[in-house]
Design an enzyme around this catalytic site. Structure first.
Site, PDB file in Angstrom:
ATOM      1  CG  ASP A  59      52.855 -49.254  41.944  1.00 48.25           C
ATOM      2  OD1 ASP A  59      51.789 -48.836  42.430  1.00 48.25           O
ATOM      3  OD2 ASP A  59      53.789 -49.693  42.625  1.00 48.25           O
ATOM      4  CD  GLU A  92      49.781 -46.296  43.241  1.00 45.57           C
ATOM      5  OE1 GLU A  92      49.166 -47.041  44.008  1.00 45.57           O
ATOM      6  OE2 GLU A  92      51.021 -46.315  43.104  1.00 45.57           O
TER       7      GLU A  92
END
Length: 143
Positions: A59, A92
């Site tokens: 993330d 990401e």
């Protein structure tokens, strides 16, 4: 975790793991610290080995990139690839240079795939359009 490594009522710069910079409600890891980088890499290896996962989605890799985490990302992806070559590593990544996270080490970050914001932006645009159309249907006019 950021609450556990500080003494109460001290400033944010006295953290063992984090910088004094925040991001979306949390603190940014201090990627300049060898111990922090090793702690995060050890966590990835733990999940690979103990839970036998077949990949990791990382993330906010863009935040890592903007806060000095490029060396960490290269070390992380290289270590995971060495430990479990078949494990997919997905970043990401929202920055403009979409090739950077998926370019191999040392020129890039070494991830196998990257999620960008193109799909997210397209879905938001469709939803906004649907809301406008729906609102137009129920607009009342007075006679």
């Amino acid at each position: 975790m950021s609450a556990y490594d500080r003494q109460s009522n001290t400033d944010d710069r006295r953290s063992l793991y984090f910088t004094d910079q925040g991001w979306t409600g949390g603190k940014v890891f201090d990627y300049a610290q060898d111990g922090v980088r090793q702690f995060l890499i050890d966590n990835a290896l733990f999940f690979l080995n103990e839970y036998r996962i077949d990949g990791i989605r990382y993330d906010e890799v863009t935040v890592m990139h903007y806060h000095g985490g490029d060396v960490f990302c290269r070390d992380l992806t290289s270590t995971v690839r060495y430990a479990k070559p078949q494990a997919i590593q997905i970043a990401e990544y929202w920055a403009w240079d979409r090739a950077f996270p998926v370019t191999g080490v040392p020129d890039g970050l070494g991830f196998d795939s990257a999620l960008g914001d193109g799909l997210r932006d397209a879905l938001r645009a469709v939803c906004r359009r649907l809301l406008v159309v729906r609102a137009a249907r129920f607009t009342w006019t007075s006679a």
